[in-house]
Write a protein that holds these residues in place. Structure first.
Motif, PDB file in Angstrom:
ATOM      1  N   PHE A  45     -24.615  95.371 109.427  1.00  0.00           N
ATOM      2  CA  PHE A  45     -24.271  96.175 110.590  1.00  0.00           C
ATOM      3  C   PHE A  45     -22.769  96.413 110.703  1.00  0.00           C
ATOM      4  N   LEU A  46     -21.977  95.438 110.337  1.00  0.00           N
ATOM      5  CA  LEU A  46     -20.524  95.611 110.386  1.00  0.00           C
ATOM      6  C   LEU A  46     -20.075  96.686 109.402  1.00  0.00           C
ATOM      7  N   VAL A  47     -20.546  96.592 108.165  1.00  0.00           N
ATOM      8  CA  VAL A  47     -20.171  97.569 107.139  1.00  0.00           C
ATOM      9  C   VAL A  47     -20.716  98.955 107.494  1.00  0.00           C
ATOM     10  N   ALA A  48     -21.959  99.000 107.969  1.00  0.00           N
ATOM     11  CA  ALA A  48     -22.537 100.295 108.336  1.00  0.00           C
ATOM     12  C   ALA A  48     -21.770 100.932 109.492  1.00  0.00           C
ATOM     13  N   SER A  49     -21.337 100.129 110.445  1.00  0.00           N
ATOM     14  CA  SER A  49     -20.557 100.674 111.573  1.00  0.00           C
ATOM     15  C   SER A  49     -19.242 101.262 111.096  1.00  0.00           C
ATOM     16  N   LEU A  50     -18.577 100.544 110.218  1.00  0.00           N
ATOM     17  CA  LEU A  50     -17.318 101.050 109.680  1.00  0.00           C
ATOM     18  C   LEU A  50     -17.527 102.333 108.884  1.00  0.00           C
ATOM     19  N   LEU A  51     -18.559 102.346 108.044  1.00  0.00           N
ATOM     20  CA  LEU A  51     -18.848 103.544 107.253  1.00  0.00           C
ATOM     21  C   LEU A  51     -19.206 104.731 108.139  1.00  0.00           C
ATOM     22  N   LEU A  52     -19.993 104.498 109.172  1.00  0.00           N
ATOM     23  CA  LEU A  52     -20.358 105.601 110.061  1.00  0.00           C
ATOM     24  C   LEU A  52     -19.147 106.164 110.786  1.00  0.00           C
ATOM     25  N   CYS A  53     -18.239 105.306 111.191  1.00  0.00           N
ATOM     26  CA  CYS A  53     -17.032 105.801 111.858  1.00  0.00           C
ATOM     27  C   CYS A  53     -16.165 106.613 110.907  1.00  0.00           C
ATOM     28  N   LEU A  55     -17.197 108.158 108.155  1.00  0.00           N
ATOM     29  CA  LEU A  55     -17.924 109.385 107.829  1.00  0.00           C
ATOM     30  C   LEU A  55     -17.908 110.374 108.983  1.00  0.00           C
ATOM     31  N   SER A  56     -17.977 109.897 110.204  1.00  0.00           N
ATOM     32  CA  SER A  56     -17.894 110.802 111.362  1.00  0.00           C
ATOM     33  C   SER A  56     -16.542 111.499 111.392  1.00  0.00           C
ATOM     34  N   THR A  75     -24.226 109.892 105.405  1.00  0.00           N
ATOM     35  CA  THR A  75     -24.417 109.418 106.775  1.00  0.00           C
ATOM     36  C   THR A  75     -25.896 109.186 107.060  1.00  0.00           C
ATOM     37  N   SER A  76     -26.764 110.114 106.628  1.00  0.00           N
ATOM     38  CA  SER A  76     -28.188 109.918 106.881  1.00  0.00           C
ATOM     39  C   SER A  76     -28.756 108.736 106.111  1.00  0.00           C
ATOM     40  N   SER A  77     -28.235 108.434 104.934  1.00  0.00           N
ATOM     41  CA  SER A  77     -28.734 107.266 104.205  1.00  0.00           C
ATOM     42  C   SER A  77     -28.326 105.966 104.903  1.00  0.00           C
ATOM     43  N   ILE A  78     -27.135 105.922 105.455  1.00  0.00           N
ATOM     44  CA  ILE A  78     -26.699 104.733 106.196  1.00  0.00           C
ATOM     45  C   ILE A  78     -27.521 104.575 107.469  1.00  0.00           C
ATOM     46  N   LEU A  79     -27.760 105.679 108.170  1.00  0.00           N
ATOM     47  CA  LEU A  79     -28.585 105.619 109.379  1.00  0.00           C
ATOM     48  C   LEU A  79     -30.013 105.182 109.052  1.00  0.00           C
ATOM     49  N   ALA A  80     -30.542 105.598 107.913  1.00  0.00           N
ATOM     50  CA  ALA A  80     -31.885 105.183 107.516  1.00  0.00           C
ATOM     51  C   ALA A  80     -31.932 103.672 107.263  1.00  0.00           C
TER      52      ALA A  80
END
Length: 140
Positions: A45-53, A55-56, A75-80
């Motif tokens: 979750f930490l890595v995904a949060s950083l990546l989503l920010c 990527l946004s 972004t959609s692969s991380i959200l999945a």
């Protein structure tokens, strides 16, 4: 569990003992699995949060370019990935709260707490997924 009553008292006691042993083993297994997977879920979750920010930000900067497709797919692969954790956590939580072990007061008290998947920061469920999405969506 609903039909644990045997034909004799000793058979009923044996059935009840077996049911409590199975319940104790499942409780121990869920606690062990949660303890083992908690650090991995937390890091995910930490890595995904950083990546989503990141990527946004990249999506907002490159809206007019062709690279936006690459960022959108990533972004959609991380959200999945995040959704899979959240969906499984939600399913486990719902199933554990639908426990039908009514004859045993002790078991009922424990079943009210339910099983859950958590990171060090809180329960993993679908609500956490929507919070994850809302926190990284750039404001227009």
């Amino acid at each position: 569990m609903k039909r644990f009553r045997g034909e004799t008292l000793s058979e009923t006691q044996t059935n009840l003992r077996n049911i409590l042993t199975i319940y104790q083993n499942s409780l121990h297994m869920s606690l062990t699995l949660n303890r083992l997977f908690r650090p991995l879920i937390n890091i995910q979750f930490l890595v995904a949060s950083l990546l989503l920010c990141v990527l946004s930000y990249q999506l907002s900067e490159n809206l007019a370019q062709l690279e936006v497709l690459h960022y959108a797919a990533f972004t959609s692969s991380i959200l999945a990935q995040i959704f899979l954790y959240c969906h499984c956590g939600e399913h486990l939580k719902e199933q554990s709260q639908q426990c039908t072990w009514q004859p045993l007061k002790l078991t009922m008290m424990r079943a009210q707490r339910g099983y859950r998947i958590d990171g060090h920061f809180g329960d993993i469920h679908v609500g956490m997924f929507s919070l994850q999405i809302n926190s990284c969506v750039p404001s227009v």
